[in-house]
Design a protein around this motif. Structure first.
Motif, PDB file in Angstrom:
ATOM      1  N   GLU A 448       0.820  -1.209   0.000  1.00 20.59           N
ATOM      2  CA  GLU A 448       0.000   0.000   0.000  1.00 20.59           C
ATOM      3  C   GLU A 448       0.853   1.257   0.000  1.00 20.59           C
ATOM      4  OE1 GLU A 448      -3.707   1.631  -0.477  1.00 20.59           O
ATOM      5  OE2 GLU A 448      -3.119  -0.480  -0.463  1.00 20.59           O
ATOM      6  N   THR A 476     -11.316  -1.264  -6.915  1.00 23.69           N
ATOM      7  CA  THR A 476     -10.698  -2.587  -6.775  1.00 23.69           C
ATOM      8  C   THR A 476      -9.812  -2.935  -7.961  1.00 23.69           C
ATOM      9  OG1 THR A 476     -12.638  -3.296  -5.541  1.00 23.69           O
ATOM     10  CG2 THR A 476     -11.213  -5.029  -6.379  1.00 23.69           C
ATOM     11  N   TYR A 493      -7.157  -7.004   0.027  1.00 27.19           N
ATOM     12  CA  TYR A 493      -7.400  -6.471   1.359  1.00 27.19           C
ATOM     13  C   TYR A 493      -6.931  -7.459   2.408  1.00 27.19           C
ATOM     14  CZ  TYR A 493     -10.434  -3.361  -1.264  1.00 27.19           C
ATOM     15  OH  TYR A 493     -10.926  -2.455  -2.161  1.00 27.19           O
ATOM     16  N   PRO A 499      -7.260  -1.960   2.948  1.00 31.42           N
ATOM     17  CA  PRO A 499      -6.394  -2.203   1.773  1.00 31.42           C
ATOM     18  C   PRO A 499      -5.018  -2.679   2.211  1.00 31.42           C
ATOM     19  CG  PRO A 499      -7.560  -0.141   1.535  1.00 31.42           C
ATOM     20  CD  PRO A 499      -7.817  -0.596   2.938  1.00 31.42           C
ATOM     21  N   ASN A 500      -4.555  -3.719   1.518  1.00 34.13           N
ATOM     22  CA  ASN A 500      -3.271  -4.300   1.871  1.00 34.13           C
ATOM     23  C   ASN A 500      -2.224  -4.102   0.762  1.00 34.13           C
ATOM     24  OD1 ASN A 500      -2.189  -7.572   3.041  1.00 34.13           O
ATOM     25  ND2 ASN A 500      -1.439  -5.556   3.542  1.00 34.13           N
TER      26      ASN A 500
END
Length: 850
Positions: A448, A476, A493, A499-500
């Motif tokens: 991220e 997305t 995610y 969010p990852n």
């Protein structure tokens, strides 16, 4: 993605290769008919040219499918073959056009060829990919040396053809159209070399189509010009294209083949566009499918890792270790090792107390007692929440996929069990790739914060990572396309919904172009083979259908040449061709019957003329003798008026004697009874005698008669002196007769190495005047019997029209050739040749005449 460029390049290579094969077959057919060495050399050059284009195409194909070694070999072979092709073209040009220094030119061509082969094989080069096609790029200097043989061949074609054209102009002879065509083929060869070298030196790729087009034009010009050069048919030398257009089968097949090729181009463009669009869409769909698999696989993996960590944390030994930590760590390792062995992969289990201190580590006992640095997974676990996410291990500075599970202690505090997996294990998609190969330039995972976590293949730079993050925004999925690549991104995610990071995958334009080239190459080969196959079927079909026409043509040819009318066409069918064959048979039977009657009548006419001319000679000779006696006073002295009348009678009688003699000679020629008494003759002496006898007549009209006798004696001719004198009398007599007062007449003689299509040793005699000339549309009939030009009809100029007819027949009986060039109101030039050595086949001709 330049689809049209790929289609144009591939189709041009195939078209030039096919056209070269056609040129090879046509020239070999001409060689088998004429046995001229230059035709075989040109044919070999075209065969090599076709092979070089096929090698170039196979180099593209090998390069597109990743066989780099084979591609380089094929691409290096192509320029070497082009060097050999130019060498054979140079040999052919020297053999056809060079009259002097032929051996020297061929030696120079050999040296240039060897230099070109060395440059093509050993010169520095680099591999480049243009629109998905691999090429070898040479330096401009190396390429110029490589194309040296082609340049040398083009130079010979231009220089030697121009020399022949200028010589024809100097001699005021009709220039051969094949020489003009060969000259222009050399010019297009220059254009090809120029475009190839300049595009390489300056990087102007737009010049490459010019080089292909000039090569295509040169092949077409060479094919026509070479086949028509030195052809025994004068009509083909004047209009070389008639060599092919005179065949009905060829015209029909060529027209249909042209239509097929046009349809093939359209079909290729349409099908290639359809397949390319489908392929691009399929590649995009595959990219999205692979990307979605990555995201789902990661989500599944992180959830599985979290569940595994929770199960581990629920094990009694682990709970006891957290509640009652042991400094020796004796109770857990065996159990943990067994656990780790059952679950393949590089994983690390840590137990961390409420203060963030590591109380157990499967990685290294040295970690026990150390404080865990900032970790969102640990923070969440110590706060009593489960979490799995990708995060950077600050302690060791590496990225890992981490899961954390909280464990309640007896004192109410919370400890945590942490399970780490390295990203290589977490993002191992080998099982998926073995089932569905991943076709991409590169893919990977971006955290991220924009840092690269995992990469397979080619990575992406920080700017592109930032661009994809911005395009994702709160969404997305995202897509980004540049001039060089297409990028797709899929956000993932953590298990808590935050969010990852995101997975990305991309294809370069080069990979798309390679795929496009593969499709177009296959479609092109299929289309070209289909067109060639259909053309072959068409040729066979037209040959079968037009067989009766060929039989009719052969029968008509025999009837015209051999005067045979007994041939019958065996084709019987109710169709139009059958009706034509039946009508032809009926016509030939009628002609045969009438021909017999005409021959009988003609024989009677010839016998009558022969008898009449023989009978006329006797009284005419008596008149000559009587007039001679009267002119010289043997019958008594005559006054001036009487002498003038006698002189007029004498001239009239001499004209009658000449007319009778011409008629007799014409009858002998028609009956093939004219026999020559050949001997070594000085042509200069014959011209001296005839010019001297004609001097009085030329002076009366004030005509300047110039006999340019050479300073060096010419070789003696192999001829009949009496008929050679007759030739000169006819030509000089016509020149004086049709040249107005105060005109001029030039007589020249020179040695010649050829006479028409015959090679050998000849003398060429030219008689040129500035007389009234002959109308352009009547020149072709000047050597026929009883011909008189329309511009002298009704004038006081007398003549029977047999002089030039007899002159032509006598010259050809000697094995020479006569040509006439004339312009009305400008003058006439007549050139004839006589051999200075015994011509081939003279014995047979003499025997036949005898």
């Amino acid at each position: 993605m330049d689809v049209l460029s790929i289609i144009g390049t591939v189709f041009n290579e195939m078209l030039i290769a096919v056209l070269s094969v056609v040129a090879f077959l046509l020239l070999m057919r001409e060689y088998m008919a004429r046995k001229s060495r230059f035709l075989m050399l040109f044919a070999i050059g075209f065969a090599i040219h076709s092979t070089s284009l096929c090698a170039l195409f196979m180099g593209h194909v090998f390069g597109a499918y990743g066989h780099d070694a084979a591609a380089v070999t094929a691409l290096k072979l192509s320029p070497m073959l082009i060097v050999l092709e130019g060498y054979f073209f140079a040999l052919a040009a020297a053999d056809l056009l060079a009259r002097r220094h032929r051996t020297l030119l061929q030696a120079v061509g050999t040296i240039v060829c060897l230099l070109g082969l060395a440059a093509a094989a050993l010169g520095p080069h680099s591999r480049i990919v243009v629109s998905g096609m691999m090429f070898l790029q040479y330096d401009a200097a190396v390429l110029a040396v490589t194309l040296g043989s082609w340049l040398f061949a083009s130079t010979l074609l231009v220089a030697l053809s121009a020399e022949r054209l200028l010589e024809a102009r100097r001699l005021r002879m009709t220039a051969s159209s094949s020489d003009r065509i060969l000259l222009w083929s050399g010019v297009t060869g220059f254009l090809f070399v120029f475009a190839a070298v300049v595009s390489t030196a300056l990087g102007w790729r737009w010049l490459m189509p010019v080089s292909f087009l000039s090569m295509l034009v040169q092949i077409g010009l060479l094919m026509v010009g070479a086949a028509a050069a030195e052809h025994p048919d004068p009509a083909i030398r004047r209009r070389p294209i008639t060599l092919y257009t005179r065949s009905l089968v060829f015209k029909a097949v060529a027209l249909n083949a042209l239509i097929l090729w046009i349809l093939a181009v359209a079909l290729l463009a349409i099908t290639s566009s359809y397949f390319v669009t489908s392929s691009v869409d399929a590649r995009h769909a595959n990219l999205r499918r692979d990307l979605l698999y990555f995201a789902k696989s990661y989500s599944s993996y992180s959830q599985s890792l979290l569940e595994e960590t929770a199960r581990f944390a629920a094990m009694p030994d682990v709970v006891r270790t957290i509640i009652e930590p042991s400094s020796e760590q004796e109770t857990m390792p065996a159990m943990v090792d067994e656990f780790m062995r059952k679950r393949r992969g590089s994983r690390i289990i840590r137990v961390i107390d409420t203060d963030g201190v590591i109380t157990y580590s499967s990685y290294s006992p040295a970690e026990v007692g150390q404080h865990m640095l900032t970790s969102r997974v640990l923070e969440k676990a110590l706060s009593g929440k489960k979490l799995a996410a990708v995060e950077k291990e600050e302690t060791f500075g590496v990225w890992t996929v981490r899961a954390g599970v909280p464990v309640k202690r007896d004192d109410g505090t919370t400890a945590a069990v942490i399970l780490d997996t390295d990203v290589q294990t977490a993002f191992d998609f080998s099982d998926y790739a073995s089932v569905s190969p991943i076709y991409a330039a590169g893919y990977g995972f971006i955290a991220e914060n924009g840092e690269q976590v995992y990469t397979s293949g080619q990575g992406i730079d920080a700017l592109m990572r930032s661009t994809l993050l911005k395009r994702l925004g709160a969404g997305t999925t995202a897509e980004h396309q540049t001039d060089t690549a297409v990028y797709l991104a899929q956000r993932v995610y953590a298990t808590d919904g935050f969010p990852n990071g995101f997975f990305y995958i991309y294809l370069t334009s080069e990979m798309f172009e390679l795929e496009v080239f593969r499709i177009i190459a296959v479609v092109t080969v299929l289309v070209v083979l289909s067109v060639v196959f259909m053309t072959g079927i068409l040729l066979f079909g037209m040959t079968v259908v037009l067989r009766p026409i060929r039989e009719i043509r052969a029968a008509a040819h025999r009837a015209a040449k051999e005067e045979r009318y007994d041939t019958r066409i065996g084709y019987k069918s109710p169709d139009e061709l059958g009706q034509l064959a039946e009508a032809f048979n009926a016509m030939e039977a009628t002609i045969a019957d009438r021909t017999v009657k005409l021959k009988e009548a003609l024989r009677e006419q010839e016998d009558f003329l022969d008898h009449t001319t023989r009978e006329m000679r006797t009284p005419l000779n008596i008149f000559r003798w009587t007039l001679e006696l009267m002119r010289f006073g043997d019958t008594g002295r005559l006054n001036k008026e009487q002498l003038e009348l006698v002189e007029q009678l004498h001239q009239t009688n001499e004209r009658l004697m000449k007319m009778v003699q011409n008629l007799q000679d014409a009858i002998k020629i028609d009956q093939r009874k004219l026999a020559l008494r050949v001997e070594d003759v000085s042509v200069e002496d014959v011209i001296d005698e005839v010019a001297g006898s004609m001097a009085v007549a030329s002076r009366k009209k004030g005509i300047a008669l110039h006999w340019n006798r050479p300073k060096v004696a010419m070789p003696r001719a192999y001829a009949d002196r009496q008929y050679l004198r007759k030739i000169m009398e006819n030509l000089l007599g016509n020149a004086i007769k049709y040249t107005p007062q105060y005109g001029h007449i030039e007589i020249d003689i020179e040695e010649a190495a050829e006479s028409g299509m015959k090679k050998g040793k000849f003398l060429r005699v030219t008689v040129e005047d500035n007389g009234i000339g002959i109308p352009k549309d009547e020149i072709e009939r000047t050597f026929t019997r009883f011909f008189r030009a329309s511009n002298v009809m009704g004038s006081e100029i007398e003549g029977t029209g047999l002089g030039l007819y007899l002159t032509k027949q006598i010259v050809e009986l000697h094995g020479g050739e006569i040509r006439l060039e004339s312009r009305e109101g400008v003058g006439t030039k007549v050139t004839f040749t006589v051999p200075t050595q015994k011509p081939d086949g003279w014995k047979q001709a003499a025997a036949k005449e005898a």
